[in-house]
Scaffold this motif. Structure first.
Motif, PDB file in Angstrom:
ATOM      1  N   THR A 314     -10.972  12.937  -0.036  1.00  0.00           N
ATOM      2  CA  THR A 314     -11.974  13.884  -0.511  1.00  0.00           C
ATOM      3  C   THR A 314     -11.955  13.927  -2.029  1.00  0.00           C
ATOM      4  OG1 THR A 314     -10.364  15.682  -0.323  1.00  0.00           O
ATOM      5  CG2 THR A 314     -11.805  15.290   1.561  1.00  0.00           C
ATOM      6  N   SER A 315     -10.831  13.544  -2.613  1.00  0.00           N
ATOM      7  CA  SER A 315     -10.748  13.383  -4.058  1.00  0.00           C
ATOM      8  C   SER A 315      -9.700  12.319  -4.337  1.00  0.00           C
ATOM      9  CB  SER A 315     -10.339  14.695  -4.736  1.00  0.00           C
ATOM     10  OG  SER A 315      -8.970  14.976  -4.510  1.00  0.00           O
ATOM     11  N   ARG A 316      -9.678  11.796  -5.543  1.00  0.00           N
ATOM     12  CA  ARG A 316      -8.724  10.743  -5.888  1.00  0.00           C
ATOM     13  C   ARG A 316      -7.288  11.244  -5.811  1.00  0.00           C
ATOM     14  NH1 ARG A 316     -10.401   7.588 -11.208  1.00  0.00           N
ATOM     15  NH2 ARG A 316      -8.706   6.274 -10.472  1.00  0.00           N
ATOM     16  N   ASP A 317      -7.086  12.521  -5.960  1.00  0.00           N
ATOM     17  CA  ASP A 317      -5.724  13.055  -5.888  1.00  0.00           C
ATOM     18  C   ASP A 317      -5.155  12.981  -4.478  1.00  0.00           C
ATOM     19  OD1 ASP A 317      -5.704  13.654  -8.592  1.00  0.00           O
ATOM     20  OD2 ASP A 317      -6.479  15.684  -8.280  1.00  0.00           O
ATOM     21  N   ASP A 318      -6.034  12.858  -3.475  1.00  0.00           N
ATOM     22  CA  ASP A 318      -5.556  12.836  -2.094  1.00  0.00           C
ATOM     23  C   ASP A 318      -4.699  11.611  -1.798  1.00  0.00           C
ATOM     24  OD1 ASP A 318      -6.868  15.172  -1.661  1.00  0.00           O
ATOM     25  OD2 ASP A 318      -8.549  14.287  -0.567  1.00  0.00           O
ATOM     26  N   VAL A 319      -4.924  10.507  -2.528  1.00  0.00           N
ATOM     27  CA  VAL A 319      -4.183   9.288  -2.231  1.00  0.00           C
ATOM     28  C   VAL A 319      -2.681   9.510  -2.409  1.00  0.00           C
ATOM     29  CG1 VAL A 319      -4.268   8.324  -4.567  1.00  0.00           C
ATOM     30  CG2 VAL A 319      -4.131   6.789  -2.600  1.00  0.00           C
ATOM     31  N   THR A 320      -2.298  10.378  -3.319  1.00  0.00           N
ATOM     32  CA  THR A 320      -0.881  10.648  -3.559  1.00  0.00           C
ATOM     33  C   THR A 320      -0.211  11.260  -2.338  1.00  0.00           C
ATOM     34  OG1 THR A 320      -1.396  11.061  -5.885  1.00  0.00           O
ATOM     35  CG2 THR A 320       0.744  11.817  -5.098  1.00  0.00           C
ATOM     36  N   PHE A 321      -0.980  11.994  -1.552  1.00  0.00           N
ATOM     37  CA  PHE A 321      -0.415  12.698  -0.398  1.00  0.00           C
ATOM     38  C   PHE A 321      -0.689  11.978   0.921  1.00  0.00           C
ATOM     39  CE2 PHE A 321      -1.537  15.797  -3.666  1.00  0.00           C
ATOM     40  CZ  PHE A 321      -0.295  16.351  -3.919  1.00  0.00           C
ATOM     41  N   ASP A 322      -1.767  11.181   0.991  1.00  0.00           N
ATOM     42  CA  ASP A 322      -2.148  10.532   2.237  1.00  0.00           C
ATOM     43  C   ASP A 322      -1.604   9.118   2.382  1.00  0.00           C
ATOM     44  OD1 ASP A 322      -3.500  12.766   2.926  1.00  0.00           O
ATOM     45  OD2 ASP A 322      -5.508  11.920   2.827  1.00  0.00           O
ATOM     46  N   ALA A 323      -1.141   8.517   1.281  1.00  0.00           N
ATOM     47  CA  ALA A 323      -0.679   7.128   1.319  1.00  0.00           C
ATOM     48  C   ALA A 323       0.724   7.047   0.710  1.00  0.00           C
ATOM     49  CB  ALA A 323      -1.661   6.226   0.568  1.00  0.00           C
ATOM     50  N   ILE A 324       1.345   5.893   0.855  1.00  0.00           N
ATOM     51  CA  ILE A 324       2.697   5.657   0.351  1.00  0.00           C
ATOM     52  C   ILE A 324       2.613   4.837  -0.925  1.00  0.00           C
ATOM     53  CG2 ILE A 324       4.916   4.543   0.791  1.00  0.00           C
ATOM     54  CD1 ILE A 324       4.593   6.965   2.489  1.00  0.00           C
ATOM     55  N   GLY A 325       3.142   5.361  -2.012  1.00  0.00           N
ATOM     56  CA  GLY A 325       3.171   4.605  -3.257  1.00  0.00           C
ATOM     57  C   GLY A 325       4.113   3.419  -3.150  1.00  0.00           C
ATOM     58  N   VAL A 326       3.677   2.269  -3.646  1.00  0.00           N
ATOM     59  CA  VAL A 326       4.513   1.069  -3.569  1.00  0.00           C
ATOM     60  C   VAL A 326       5.780   1.226  -4.406  1.00  0.00           C
ATOM     61  CG1 VAL A 326       4.584  -1.397  -4.175  1.00  0.00           C
ATOM     62  CG2 VAL A 326       2.607  -0.458  -2.964  1.00  0.00           C
ATOM     63  N   ASP A 327       5.736   2.046  -5.432  1.00  0.00           N
ATOM     64  CA  ASP A 327       6.963   2.299  -6.204  1.00  0.00           C
ATOM     65  C   ASP A 327       8.055   2.914  -5.335  1.00  0.00           C
ATOM     66  OD1 ASP A 327       5.940   1.267  -8.504  1.00  0.00           O
ATOM     67  OD2 ASP A 327       5.425   3.189  -9.413  1.00  0.00           O
ATOM     68  N   LEU A 328       7.662   3.717  -4.341  1.00  0.00           N
ATOM     69  CA  LEU A 328       8.641   4.292  -3.419  1.00  0.00           C
ATOM     70  C   LEU A 328       9.287   3.198  -2.577  1.00  0.00           C
ATOM     71  CD1 LEU A 328       9.962   6.804  -2.149  1.00  0.00           C
ATOM     72  CD2 LEU A 328       8.020   6.919  -0.566  1.00  0.00           C
ATOM     73  N   VAL A 329       8.481   2.229  -2.168  1.00  0.00           N
ATOM     74  CA  VAL A 329       9.011   1.094  -1.398  1.00  0.00           C
ATOM     75  C   VAL A 329      10.004   0.304  -2.243  1.00  0.00           C
ATOM     76  CG1 VAL A 329       8.425  -1.006  -0.169  1.00  0.00           C
ATOM     77  CG2 VAL A 329       6.890   0.973  -0.044  1.00  0.00           C
ATOM     78  N   ARG A 330       9.642   0.063  -3.489  1.00  0.00           N
ATOM     79  CA  ARG A 330      10.542  -0.689  -4.363  1.00  0.00           C
ATOM     80  C   ARG A 330      11.859   0.064  -4.579  1.00  0.00           C
ATOM     81  NH1 ARG A 330       7.245  -2.510  -9.564  1.00  0.00           N
ATOM     82  NH2 ARG A 330       8.896  -4.095  -9.752  1.00  0.00           N
ATOM     83  N   SER A 331      11.787   1.369  -4.634  1.00  0.00           N
ATOM     84  CA  SER A 331      13.012   2.170  -4.763  1.00  0.00           C
ATOM     85  C   SER A 331      13.899   2.009  -3.537  1.00  0.00           C
ATOM     86  CB  SER A 331      12.663   3.648  -4.956  1.00  0.00           C
ATOM     87  OG  SER A 331      11.959   3.859  -6.163  1.00  0.00           O
ATOM     88  N   ALA A 332      13.278   1.908  -2.352  1.00  0.00           N
ATOM     89  CA  ALA A 332      14.053   1.723  -1.123  1.00  0.00           C
ATOM     90  C   ALA A 332      14.756   0.373  -1.099  1.00  0.00           C
ATOM     91  CB  ALA A 332      13.133   1.866   0.093  1.00  0.00           C
ATOM     92  N   LEU A 333      14.187  -0.605  -1.776  1.00  0.00           N
ATOM     93  CA  LEU A 333      14.770  -1.948  -1.819  1.00  0.00           C
ATOM     94  C   LEU A 333      15.908  -2.060  -2.828  1.00  0.00           C
ATOM     95  CD1 LEU A 333      11.442  -3.991  -1.746  1.00  0.00           C
ATOM     96  CD2 LEU A 333      13.249  -4.196  -0.020  1.00  0.00           C
ATOM     97  N   GLU A 334      15.982  -1.145  -3.770  1.00  0.00           N
ATOM     98  CA  GLU A 334      16.880  -1.280  -4.922  1.00  0.00           C
ATOM     99  C   GLU A 334      18.350  -1.432  -4.566  1.00  0.00           C
ATOM    100  OE1 GLU A 334      16.292   1.953  -7.584  1.00  0.00           O
ATOM    101  OE2 GLU A 334      14.545   1.041  -8.559  1.00  0.00           O
ATOM    102  N   GLY A 335      18.757  -0.900  -3.419  1.00  0.00           N
ATOM    103  CA  GLY A 335      20.176  -0.938  -3.087  1.00  0.00           C
ATOM    104  C   GLY A 335      20.705  -2.321  -2.765  1.00  0.00           C
ATOM    105  N   ALA A 336      19.861  -3.251  -2.358  1.00  0.00           N
ATOM    106  CA  ALA A 336      20.329  -4.598  -2.013  1.00  0.00           C
ATOM    107  C   ALA A 336      20.936  -5.260  -3.240  1.00  0.00           C
ATOM    108  CB  ALA A 336      19.174  -5.429  -1.473  1.00  0.00           C
ATOM    109  N   SER A 337      22.080  -5.880  -3.064  1.00  0.00           N
ATOM    110  CA  SER A 337      22.862  -6.341  -4.210  1.00  0.00           C
ATOM    111  C   SER A 337      22.370  -7.636  -4.831  1.00  0.00           C
ATOM    112  CB  SER A 337      24.330  -6.515  -3.789  1.00  0.00           C
ATOM    113  OG  SER A 337      24.443  -7.465  -2.740  1.00  0.00           O
ATOM    114  N   GLU A 338      21.737  -8.520  -4.046  1.00  0.00           N
ATOM    115  CA  GLU A 338      21.423  -9.844  -4.569  1.00  0.00           C
ATOM    116  C   GLU A 338      19.940 -10.182  -4.610  1.00  0.00           C
ATOM    117  OE1 GLU A 338      23.391 -11.740  -6.024  1.00  0.00           O
ATOM    118  OE2 GLU A 338      25.353 -10.961  -5.488  1.00  0.00           O
TER     119      GLU A 338
END
Length: 447
Positions: A314-338
């Motif tokens: 309904t507004s561009r701000d909705d994407v922050t709440f309705d979708a998953i930011g790819v930066d969050l995914v990259r943060s989940a990957l950060e723990g892998a050592s290699e």
């Protein structure tokens, strides 16, 4: 090379060569010449087993840089000494032109290196085409056969490449790479890459030679993967292809030795929960991979992936709440050592068009890989791929066909995927690839 002018690209070229040939096969004077010794003697010894010299030439390569006399005319100039040594030993010298430079004319060079003017040069652009140009350079280098005696070549150094980088003063700001080749980590980056248009058949791309003396990411540990495929959207246009893509890729990853969590048609809450568990597991793993097939979107330069219950917008701000930011995914990957791999098979027609666009960008936005990270999209930034009702898509097929290849270094594996898609689509689909890997081989498959 002229470190005071622009040594950044020299380092990137060196890292690209190390990624292909191995750390012990590449000599770079700034890294390898100890303090307090006669650099002429050290260069002479270093080139003894050498096969090739890469001379990087910028617009002001011959000088003058200081004073009235061109530096190349100074018989103590290290760049001149290195090239003289190579030519005297009969070592192949490959000129590489950067920043729009042209080859120096014969009358601009001292007699001892004048023959350099007649050598065919390879342009290497520091921007989007850097890795495409380096791929072509390395293929050309591989095709050259040394003609000089090989009696002095030690077994551990079948190919030693001496990088001589003389780069001109440049005001260019580097867009890519803290890096790749940033790449890749505590070690200098090895690469950032936006795929070019040159088509290289997958079978023509060599894997990195295995050298037991080189450090590498062992096939031990517990590589993990989270595979999410969303097709049955509730509010956005439904997709047919992702369910096939997800299954194909998940099966291939299992064959490659990954522990795979496979989810289909998941909601926002389910994606968030899966990422939380995935992040915890990644911290105990050496390799972690995230693959998403479904709707993706870009808002103000940031990428998002859409769960099946996304009710955008309904507004561009909705994407922050309705979708998953790819930066969050990259943060989940950060723990892998290699090795951390982010794969977005999400370049389907823009789902926000369903709502009249509302300022969202088409396709996905470019991401620059960070330390020990590989990022690959099914299509280049801004490009869209039509949804197929006939099973898995071209990108998923290419990915599944390569991930289980044993003994293949990670960057070359994903480069093969990219090149296969370009070939299969006759250039209509060009995956995006950015990598930041260490200066030693990192192997993908756990088998």
């Amino acid at each position: 090379y002229r470190r005071a002018q622009n040594d950044a690209i020299a380092g990137r070229i060196r890292d690209a060569l190390v990624s292909h040939y191995g750390r012990d096969a590449v000599f770079m004077d700034v890294d390898n010449i100890p303090f307090g010794i006669d650099f002429r003697e050290h260069i002479d010894q270093a080139m003894s087993p050498g096969d090739m010299v890469v001379a990087v030439i910028g617009p002001k390569w011959i000088g003058p840089v200081r004073g009235k006399k061109p530096r190349i005319d100074d018989e103590t100039d290290p760049v001149r000494v290195e090239i003289e040594t190579a030519l005297r030993r009969g070592i192949t010298v490959v000129p590489v032109l950067i920043d729009g430079a042209s080859m120096p004319k014969p009358d601009e060079l001292p007699g001892s290196i004048r023959s350099l003017s007649f050598r065919n040069a390879a342009p290497v652009d520091a921007g989007r085409d850097f890795h495409q140009h380096m791929d072509r350079l390395i293929r050309s280098m591989n095709s050259l056969q040394p003609t000089r005696p090989r009696t002095q070549v030690p077994r551990w150094g079948p190919l030693l490449v001496t990088t001589i980088a003389a780069v001109a003063v440049s005001a260019l700001a580097w867009v890519f790479l803290p890096h790749f080749w940033t790449a890749p980590n505590a070690s200098p980056p090895v690469s950032t890459e936006v795929a070019g248009v040159e088509v290289v058949p997958a079978h023509a791309v060599e894997s990195v030679p295995t050298d037991p003396a080189l450090p590498s990411v062992a096939a031990s540990g517990s590589p993990i993967a989270l595979v999410i495929a969303n097709s049955d959207y509730r509010f956005l246009p439904k997709l047919k292809e992702p369910r096939f893509n997800g299954q194909l890729v998940a099966d291939a990853l299992r064959e490659a030795g990954f522990q795979v969590t496979q989810l289909n048609d998941v909601t926002l809450a389910e994606v968030a929960d899966a990422l939380k568990q995935f992040a915890a597991t990644a911290r105990r793993s050496d390799r972690a991979l995230f693959y998403f097939a479904g709707h993706g979107m870009v808002d103000r330069g940031l990428n998002y992936i859409a769960p099946v219950d996304a009710a955008l917008p309904t507004s561009r701000d909705d994407v922050t709440f309705d979708a998953i930011g790819v930066d969050l995914v990259r943060s989940a990957l950060e723990g892998a050592s290699e090795l951390r791999v982010l794969i977005l098979d999400a370049s389907f027609p823009n789902p926000t068009d369903h709502f009249g666009g509302r300022g969202f960008s088409a396709g996905l936005a470019e991401i620059t890989a960070e330390s020990r990270e590989v990022v690959i999209f099914s299509a280049k930034p801004g490009e869209q791929v039509m949804d197929s009702a006939e099973g898995a898509g071209t990108f998923a097929k290419a990915l599944a066909g390569q991930v289980a290849t044993p003994g293949l270094e990670a960057f070359f594996l994903f480069r093969r995927v990219r090149d296969e898609v370009i070939g299969e689509s006759n250039g209509k689909q060009t995956p995006f690839l950015s990598a930041a890997l260490p200066d030693y081989p990192v192997y993908f498959s756990a088998k």
